[in-house]
Design a protein around this motif. Sequence first.
Motif, PDB file in Angstrom:
ATOM      1  N   TRP A 315      -2.026  -8.183  -5.298  1.00 42.58           N
ATOM      2  CA  TRP A 315      -1.170  -8.886  -4.342  1.00 42.58           C
ATOM      3  C   TRP A 315      -0.372  -9.966  -5.034  1.00 42.58           C
ATOM      4  N   MET A 317       2.512 -12.507  -4.194  1.00 41.78           N
ATOM      5  CA  MET A 317       3.119 -13.060  -2.982  1.00 41.78           C
ATOM      6  C   MET A 317       4.623 -13.286  -3.093  1.00 41.78           C
ATOM      7  N   VAL A 329       5.924  -6.841  -7.931  1.00 42.03           N
ATOM      8  CA  VAL A 329       5.465  -6.256  -6.667  1.00 42.03           C
ATOM      9  C   VAL A 329       5.793  -4.766  -6.712  1.00 42.03           C
ATOM     10  N   THR A 340      -0.134  -1.909  -4.254  1.00 41.41           N
ATOM     11  CA  THR A 340       0.548  -3.206  -4.224  1.00 41.41           C
ATOM     12  C   THR A 340       0.673  -3.683  -2.779  1.00 41.41           C
ATOM     13  N   VAL A 341       0.469  -4.977  -2.580  1.00 48.36           N
ATOM     14  CA  VAL A 341       0.476  -5.542  -1.231  1.00 48.36           C
ATOM     15  C   VAL A 341       1.824  -6.197  -0.967  1.00 48.36           C
ATOM     16  N   TYR A 343       3.464  -8.604   1.842  1.00 50.92           N
ATOM     17  CA  TYR A 343       3.218  -9.429   3.032  1.00 50.92           C
ATOM     18  C   TYR A 343       4.560  -9.934   3.551  1.00 50.92           C
ATOM     19  N   CYS A 355      -4.133 -16.005   4.116  1.00 49.80           N
ATOM     20  CA  CYS A 355      -4.176 -15.317   2.810  1.00 49.80           C
ATOM     21  C   CYS A 355      -5.563 -14.767   2.523  1.00 49.80           C
ATOM     22  N   ALA A 359      -6.823 -11.034   1.825  1.00 49.85           N
ATOM     23  CA  ALA A 359      -7.505 -10.691   0.564  1.00 49.85           C
ATOM     24  C   ALA A 359      -8.842 -10.019   0.852  1.00 49.85           C
ATOM     25  N   VAL A 364      -8.410  -7.315  -2.141  1.00 49.09           N
ATOM     26  CA  VAL A 364      -7.486  -7.699  -3.221  1.00 49.09           C
ATOM     27  C   VAL A 364      -8.303  -8.237  -4.388  1.00 49.09           C
ATOM     28  N   PHE A 367      -4.421 -11.550  -7.834  1.00 48.00           N
ATOM     29  CA  PHE A 367      -3.652 -12.411  -6.932  1.00 48.00           C
ATOM     30  C   PHE A 367      -2.604 -13.156  -7.751  1.00 48.00           C
TER      31      PHE A 367
END
Length: 670
Positions: A315, A317, A329, A340-341, A343, A355, A359, A364, A367
């Motif tokens: 993840w 951000m 990402v 892959t995350v 958000y 968060c 996770a 996850v 990070f």
Amino acid sequence: MEPKHCEARWQEEEYYYPSPDFIGQANCADSSVYDRFCLDNFPECFKEMAELLDWDKYWHTILDTSDAPCWKWFVGGKLNACYNCVDRHLKKYRNKTAIYFVPEPEEERILKITYQELWRRVNEMAALLQDFCGLKAGDRVTLHLPMTPELPITMLACARLGVIHSQVFAGFSGKACADRLVDAESEVLITMDVYYRAGSLLDHKQKADEAVKVAEEQGKKVKKVLIWQRYPGKYSSPTPLVEGRDFIVNDLLKNYYHKEVKPVSMPAEGTLFLMYTSGSTGKPKGVQHSIGGYLSYVTWMSKVIQDIHPEDVYWCMADIGWITGHSFVVYGPLALAASTVIYEGTPTYPDAERCWRIAEELGVNIFHTSPTAIRALRKAGEDLPLKYNYEFKHMTTVGEPIEPEVWRWYYKVIGKGKAVIVDTWWQTESGGFLCSTVPAIKPMKPGSAGPGVPGIHPVILDDEGNEIPPGSGKAGNLCIKNPWPGLMQTIWKDRERYVDTYYAKYCKNPKSKDWRDWPYMSGDAAVIAADGYVRILGRVDDVINVAGHRLGTKEIESAALTVEEIAEAAVVAVYDEIKGTVPHLYVSLKPGYDPSDEIAKKVTDAVCDIVGKIAKPAKVFIVPDMPKTRSGKILRRILAAISNKKEDLGDITTLSNPHVIEEIKRLVHG
Ligand code: PRX
């Protein structure tokens, strides 16, 4: 060149060591990697990066310097970036999650897209772009998409066709989008109707109307606007569609269901995307990244520095609208078949524990975030992460310097004392990391980005071009001695600006074809410690870093100058507990106008409207006059010192109007 707002605030810090568990599973725990990538092995060492990819045709020349400093990597090679991020994983990982999409409203559950589904959706979108829009390799398309899976799907569909994507951060205004679209000469704009941010459903489509209008005023007609629906099947924006110009992607796609498009075999030195970034002038630069060099570089960095394995849930951000999102990402993690995350929203919505719920729910284990987010999460509750059962093996910080105290909190609380941290220093221009520890090999040092990553040889040069040796404690211009595959190809349509900005200062022979004559100047000031670890002090040019976002002071100042009453404008960076730095905007008025709150508001609105809300000045001060040299140059460093409440304003002997200082101080400090 004087580094601004960048004193060394730190002392030497103690090392932290990775755990045996981390080392035991790491992709790279063998320190011979540094020997392999030593300067004597340049450029052949970079073969190792290219070998992480599948090539349609293997390259013959690793580095062509004949057009220095526009370096060409892996010449003769052919490949497709989309194939490398999607198709090649199907055999082994067809049913593995490629993308987790976490919508901001928590009641909308998390969406999982497998590699198989991603492949399907990318093929259909590529078919649409090819047939409905008539796009082909080398054409540019501007994307103004928020953080939903439709963004990487669109990027990958472009890459599949060899079409160059130019994604503009969704938080930028319609006008900012237009400037970038005009420069890229795109005829198609791809956007979304609405998206969520901090609890509000924002009307995003209206920005597309603005962008098309402004582009047209600048002489560029946008032929088609493609609009993804945030909720498929339902158009959620209050802004009406324009007949014949606007098309709903979700409707058009019905004609392309189950269509397949063969990935176009592209030359390695073809262009994958443009990413506009701020520089010293008001005009953003279209940083141009290659297909083969860029993808090799980010894949290797994702594997070695991010320690991504296919089984990891990763993840980052960062918004995909910035380089971090493109590299870490989308392209890097997907090239390695990771999950892959993405958000959609703000990390602290609806509360600061969001968060950790994400996770925990997704498992996850890697990070990746910025010091601004870490500071905000810490302020919201020092112990909150400890309530949750997630387990990170690895964490990244990027985008701005991190204070050692904040670093230690990141390590102890978010990482629970178990996860390694990499502090990665790099830039839009570099494609991937430049300085960072290799996490299983080198210890961590709070506040320092670490030495050059394998293959990168940093050096600090003074203004005369002399090398400042490591350990001397002196700051200077951080440069890289050698080119690398992830480095930008050039600035889109502006080779001269590329050469001027990054090489003119230190290249002794502009005709040279030898890479040794072309050190890359990063625009950051830094200090290198005796152990080779680099501490970034900040930008030396007219760029400020707000919450890890790069903004040009000239862009903000030109926006302020569009307000009728304003005669002069100067932006300075001011220390902020959460965002690192925020902009203070000083303006003076044309004769005949008196200062008022209304004028200050007009200035703020103009900046938000022209650049975007991220550039909103924290304060606007209407001053009787700017501090100026005898030749009329505004001395921004004096304004910065006043805003930062410094006792010592530095040298003021060159001022033509020293009396204004007391007046400005009274205005600012009350
Ligand atoms: O000043 C440095 C800062 O961010 C600038 C690059 O911004 P951008 O092109 O938007 O790319 C951001 C993501 C890589 C740099 O010139 N910067 C980036 N990473 C760090 C940093 N400053 C200190 N520490 C970092 N780790």
